[in-house]
Design an enzyme around this catalytic site. Structure first.
Site, PDB file in Angstrom:
ATOM      1  CG  LEU A   1      -1.953  -1.050   1.407  1.00 19.45           C
ATOM      2  CD1 LEU A   1      -2.649  -0.897   2.758  1.00 19.45           C
ATOM      3  CD2 LEU A   1      -2.977  -0.979   0.283  1.00 19.45           C
ATOM      4  CG  ASP A   2       0.374   4.480  -2.786  1.00 16.09           C
ATOM      5  OD1 ASP A   2       1.114   3.620  -3.302  1.00 16.09           O
ATOM      6  OD2 ASP A   2      -0.423   5.188  -3.425  1.00 16.09           O
ATOM      7  NE  ARG A   3       6.259   7.619   5.071  1.00 11.74           N
ATOM      8  CZ  ARG A   3       7.390   8.301   5.278  1.00 11.74           C
ATOM      9  NH1 ARG A   3       8.135   8.666   4.245  1.00 11.74           N
ATOM     10  NH2 ARG A   3       7.760   8.619   6.496  1.00 11.74           N
TER      11      ARG A   3
ATOM     12  CB  THR B   1      -2.929   4.030   1.120  1.00 10.59           C
ATOM     13  OG1 THR B   1      -2.828   4.890  -0.017  1.00 10.59           O
ATOM     14  CG2 THR B   1      -4.247   3.274   1.067  1.00 10.59           C
TER      15      THR B   1
ATOM     16  NE  ARG C   1      -1.912   9.058  -4.312  1.00 13.65           N
ATOM     17  CZ  ARG C   1      -0.747   9.219  -3.672  1.00 13.65           C
ATOM     18  NH1 ARG C   1      -0.095   8.176  -3.198  1.00 13.65           N
ATOM     19  NH2 ARG C   1      -0.245  10.438  -3.519  1.00 13.65           N
TER      20      ARG C   1
END
Length: 329
Positions: A150-152, A154, A251
């Site tokens: 997961l993105d940092r 998120t 995104r």
């Protein structure tokens, strides 16, 4: 002169070496295979070795995502390694917080409700991430690996395998689309329809040294479905279903629709965000709320859910209380 190599490399390696892939390493990506052996080597250097053909699998070039098979012969080039720095340690408070975020754990799988702001792994100026902290939290666990990322910024459901066989099984489910992922997101602007699918290929690029993603006809296929849950005057609260798993996919697809995510510093619209008013949002509004996996050995089909965190729930409630909602679908 070459030599057959079966152990860990050292700073003294000055010759080409060859290693055979063991049965329990089958299915691993070659870049991860190399990172485990050249500990302390920057990821960018590993990619450069692959790009230049200095690393070869069964005599041929290999891309970073190539998956190794048992018995494969991997050529390892000479690499000068600096003495590794002692790994950064999470504090006792950080470990306690992480332990409280575990949604599920058995002998095969750990599911974490990842907090926003915590990277999945260390590197590029990040001293440690989820996986390093979990290994610190479970020092006697012989195997812990991220199934996906997961993105940092998120939050939400993150799968961590506790067995290599589990990792292989879940990677296969990811490749075939058997794993179902749902996210909650606040979009700036109004979605045109209650269900809106985006089918737009994505490609990575760099801008000012920053790695970004954009819609590109020459990129990799990517599909996201957005489901409108609530419509406000300046925003839409939606659920996003991933039909593929590209970097920054939700995104970039949301921005492609003209409805970027609220709180997104990379692809957002600061001017549009002003219209939300003072709702107290201080992070990316994206949360991995639900993930569903096919049966693992000895398990039934499993569904894991992570509730919307306070940092997102409160701004959403403020939107509702401000009576800016015009439609509730």
């Amino acid at each position: 002169m070459t030599r057959v190599y079966t152990g860990m490399p050292t700073a003294a390696n000055s010759q080409v070496a060859y290693v055979s892939v063991a049965d329990d390493q089958a299915g691993q990506r070659v870049d991860n295979f190399l990172l485990a052996r050249f500990r302390g080597l920057p990821r960018s250097r590993v990619y450069r070795l692959l790009r230049r053909g200095e690393v070869r699998v069964n005599g041929g070039r290999a891309k970073p995502e190539h998956r190794l098979q048992a018995g494969d012969r991997v050529r390892l080039p000479p690499v000068d390694l600096q003495a590794p720095r002692p790994p950064a340690q999470a504090s006792a408070d950080q470990l306690a917080t992480l332990a409280g975020c575990i949604l599920f754990e058995d002998e095969r799988l750990l599911v974490l409700d990842k907090p926003a702001g915590l990277a999945c792994h260390g590197g590029s100026g990040i001293s440690f991430g989820v996986i390093e902290a979990l290994r610190q939290l479970r020092p006697n666990q012989p195997f812990l690996e991220l199934v996906h990322r997961l993105d940092r910024d998120t939050s939400g459901c993150l799968l961590i395998a506790k067995r290599r066989s589990t990792l292989r099984s879940l990677h296969e489910q990811l490749r075939t689309g058997a794993i179902k992922k749902r996210y909650l997101a606040l979009l700036l602007g109004s979605l045109a329809r209650k269900r809106q699918q985006v089918d737009a290929p994505l490609a990575r690029y760099e801008r000012g040294g920053e790695r970004l993603v954009r819609v590109d006809p020459e990129g990799k296929p990517a599909q996201t479905v957005f489901y409108l849950r609530e419509r406000f005057a300046a925003a839409s609260f939606a659920e996003a279903e991933l039909l593929s798993g590209r970097t920054h996919q939700i995104r970039v697809h949301a921005a492609h629709l003209g409805c970027p995510l609220a709180g997104d510093p990379k692809y957002g619209d600061r001017a549009a965000e002003v219209a939300l008013g003072q709702i107290g949002l201080d992070r990316l509004f994206l949360h991995a709320s639900r993930i569903e996996v096919l049966p693992l050995e000895g398990c039934a089909r499993q569904v894991f859910e992570a509730p919307l965190p306070t940092a997102l729930r409160v701004p959403l409630e403020r939107l509702r209380a401000a009576n800016t909602k015009v439609t509730n679908t």
